[in-house]
Design an enzyme around this catalytic site. Structure first.
Site, short mmCIF file in Angstrom:
data_model
loop_
_atom_site.label_atom_id
_atom_site.label_comp_id
_atom_site.label_asym_id
_atom_site.label_seq_id
_atom_site.Cartn_x
_atom_site.Cartn_y
_atom_site.Cartn_z
N THR A 1 0.84 -1.18 0.00
CA THR A 1 0.00 0.00 0.00
C THR A 1 0.88 1.24 0.00
O THR A 1 2.08 1.17 0.28
CB THR A 1 -0.91 0.02 1.24
OG1 THR A 1 -0.07 0.08 2.41
CG2 THR A 1 -1.78 -1.21 1.30
N GLU B 1 -5.67 -3.71 -1.89
CA GLU B 1 -6.14 -4.91 -1.19
C GLU B 1 -7.16 -5.71 -1.99
O GLU B 1 -7.53 -6.82 -1.60
CB GLU B 1 -6.75 -4.51 0.16
CG GLU B 1 -5.74 -3.99 1.16
CD GLU B 1 -5.48 -2.48 1.06
OE1 GLU B 1 -4.93 -1.91 2.02
OE2 GLU B 1 -5.83 -1.88 0.02
N TRP C 1 -22.33 14.76 7.84
CA TRP C 1 -21.23 14.51 6.92
C TRP C 1 -21.32 15.44 5.71
O TRP C 1 -22.40 15.67 5.16
CB TRP C 1 -21.26 13.06 6.43
CG TRP C 1 -20.75 12.07 7.44
CD1 TRP C 1 -20.28 12.34 8.69
CD2 TRP C 1 -20.66 10.66 7.27
NE1 TRP C 1 -19.90 11.19 9.31
CE2 TRP C 1 -20.12 10.14 8.47
CE3 TRP C 1 -20.98 9.78 6.25
CZ2 TRP C 1 -19.88 8.78 8.65
CZ3 TRP C 1 -20.74 8.44 6.43
CH2 TRP C 1 -20.20 7.94 7.62
N LYS D 1 -16.98 16.30 9.09
CA LYS D 1 -18.16 16.13 9.95
C LYS D 1 -18.44 17.46 10.63
O LYS D 1 -17.70 17.88 11.52
CB LYS D 1 -17.95 15.02 10.97
CG LYS D 1 -19.26 14.42 11.47
CD LYS D 1 -19.07 13.04 12.06
CE LYS D 1 -20.41 12.37 12.32
NZ LYS D 1 -20.26 11.01 12.87
#
Length: 567
Positions: free
Chosen positions: A202, A347, A460, A455
């Protein structure tokens, strides 16, 4: 009386392991004359180099991959050991894809755009036995070689003519010399399809990078699925140029899916500027390509500035980060290029969804169709997904509810290499770190990264929507939206803008641009104009760096931010 036990009736089919070498064998036998064209890495380093393009066939590639497998064995590489690469998209890198994995070793592609200390960490964590690298990266490898004790052989991916006269790397080997010493009389071993085949790390934006270890089976299944009509739709009639690097999640699987489809493959090397890509697209008749938005920005700008069109380029998949709607509109309306939105992650090998329309969407107005295409798309066979709230309860597929996106499937990791970070799964599902909606037809749309979501007053705010609207402004080249601290609302949106060259736009004009386009409480509290945005090794904006840079930023004193007091 007791009923007899019912045992399942077993299928009477041949068994053949799904291995990466089987893709290359198939390609060489059934599409042997299909062409692989590569821009030589040396062409970017040596002015006036003749034969800047290397050409050969699938059949040639398979022979050289067998010689490479022999050479790796001669270097002492055993099954399961890692062979590292620091290389661009080129024919030698492709040979390593098949020669290393096909021999039973594990191909380990390394992102050369990472910091040298990170690269050394990754090499050591993987315990690479051999490190193969392009001429471009000679200074990088010279800088880290002494810090990589597991590497027993350093191989420069070059011919003898381009080997350096002197180097700090002891016993540096020449790739072409290694192959010339072998005869190619090599039979691909029969491997367990669940054996490790390749390793990708990653990007490591937080903490050290973690490795995703793919199996032969998962890679072949991913290649099968990605070539399907509803996904990348790769066929033998295509000429495919992956701009997405082969060091980034195996170029989204294209080195495998293109060969099993029999298409012509064009590999662009290190020159990814607009002119170099355009010349290669036109010269080789490219029909399909894949890459991140930052690459297409350069190509589009070059074509527009020079009043150019594409003669064969008809289809592209864009992923890595969301394709701005303005970019999608330009590709479709000005250049006639179909845009396929793709989403996935390291992944996931990486593909999870691709965009497209259903039959029932054909009658919709263009604006409605574009809104669907701008979503990250529909799950492809092999991937299941769901969205959940903060407590893990599944949310409805109504296109409105926004939640954490989880996935599962046969090419999605169950754990990281060496179990780094512990068990990543939640009740058998992999948490992607994305926040998304899913509509009743199953089309998923990323609204933010969990770590990037803003937030404000308990609500959100999706930074991606704000960025897309900003980039639709004619004076805006790039935009990024991050959270800034606020004493009342906890967080408020801060918009960072890179202007187009020669264009002027101010704070008030930029804020006015949003009016009527978003909910009032989504309105950015401030706009800051910057020279450039930090771009990471995979072409994504590094919002973690922006958050650090602007952590103390507040809207100007005495100026009520447009979003304040409206929640």
């Amino acid at each position: 009386m007791h009923s007899p036990l019912h045992t399942p009736l077993m299928g009477q089919m041949m068994h053949q392991s799904l291995t990466i070498s089987s893709i290359l064998q198939f390609a060489a036998r059934h599409y042997g004359a299909s062409e692989i064209v590569s821009r030589r890495v040396e062409a970017g380093l040596q002015a006036g180099l003749q034969d800047a393009l290397h050409r050969y066939t699938y059949r040639d590639c398979e022979l050289r991959a067998r010689k490479l497998a022999q050479a790796l064995a001669r270097l002492g590489v055993e099954g399961g050991q890692r062979v590292g690469t620091l290389a661009w998209n080129g024919y030698r890198h492709l040979e390593l894809y098949y020669g290393a994995s096909g021999s039973g070793a594990v191909l380990h592609t390394i992102n050369p755009r990472l910091h040298p200390e990170q690269i050394a960490y990754i090499v050591n964590h993987a315990e690479d036995q051999v490190l193969c690298f392009d001429l471009t990266f000679l200074p990088l490898v010279e800088a880290i070689a002494a810090a990589c004790p597991t590497v027993r052989a350093f191989v420069l991916m070059s011919d003898r003519a381009h080997m350096p006269a002197g180097t700090r790397i002891p016993d540096l080997l020449c790739y072409e010399d290694l192959l010339d010493a072998e005869d190619g009389d090599y039979a691909w071993p029969e491997l367990d399809e669940n054996a490790a085949a390749s390793l990708c790390y990653t990007s490591g934006t937080t903490g050290n990078p973690k490795g995703a270890l793919y199996s032969h089976r998962s890679t072949v299944l991913h290649a099968y699925a990605s070539a399907l009509p509803n996904v990348l739709n790769v066929g033998a009639i295509d000429t495919v140029l992956p701009v997405v690097p082969m060091f980034h999640v195996n170029a989204w699987g294209l080195p495998y899916s293109v060969l099993l489809s029999g298409a012509k493959l064009v590999l662009p090397g290190a020159q990814l500027d607009g002119k170099s890509l355009y010349d290669l697209f036109e010269g080789e008749g490219v029909t399909f390509s894949a890459g991140v938005p930052t690459v297409w920005l350069g190509l589009i700008n070059y074509a527009i500035q020079n009043d150019l069109t594409f003669s064969t380029f008809r289809r592209t998949v864009i992923g890595g980060s969301a394709c701005p709607p303005a970019m999608m509109d330009t590709l479709i309306d000005r250049f006639g290029v179909q845009v396929i939105h793709g989403w996935g992650m390291t992944e996931m090998s990486p593909l999870g969804t691709t965009g497209g329309l259903l039959a029932k969407h054909r009658a919709l107005p263009v604006e409605r169709q574009r809104a669907i295409l701008q979503k990250q798309g529909h799950a492809i066979y092999g991937v299941d997904m769901k969205i959940v709230d903060d407590l893990g309860a599944e949310l409805p597929w109504d296109g409105q509810a926004s939640g954490h996106l989880l996935v599962k499937g046969p090419w999605i990791i169950a754990s990281y290499f060496r179990d780094e970070g512990g068990d990543p799964l939640v009740d058998g599902w992999f948490p992607t770190g994305d926040v998304a909606t899913i509509d009743p037809d199953g089309f998923m749309q990323i609204t933010d990264r969990s770590k990037d979501v803003i937030k404000s007053g308990g609500e959100w705010i999706g930074s991606i929507d704000i960025e897309n609207i900003a980039m639709a402004h004619p004076a805006v080249l790039q935009a990024a939206c991050i959270a800034m601290a606020h004493p009342k609302w906890d967080e408020r949106p801060l918009l960072l803008v890179v202007r187009r060259p020669g264009q002027e736009v101010g704070r008030e004009e930029m804020l006015k641009w949003f009016e009527g386009r978003i909910a009032k409480f989504w309105m950015p509290d401030d706009v800051v104009f910057v020279e450039a945005l930090p771009i990471g090794g995979t072409g994504k904006v590094q919002k973690n760096k922006l958050r650090e840079q602007f952590k103390d930023h507040r809207a100007a004193q005495g100026v009520a931010g447009p979003g304040q007091a409206r929640l």
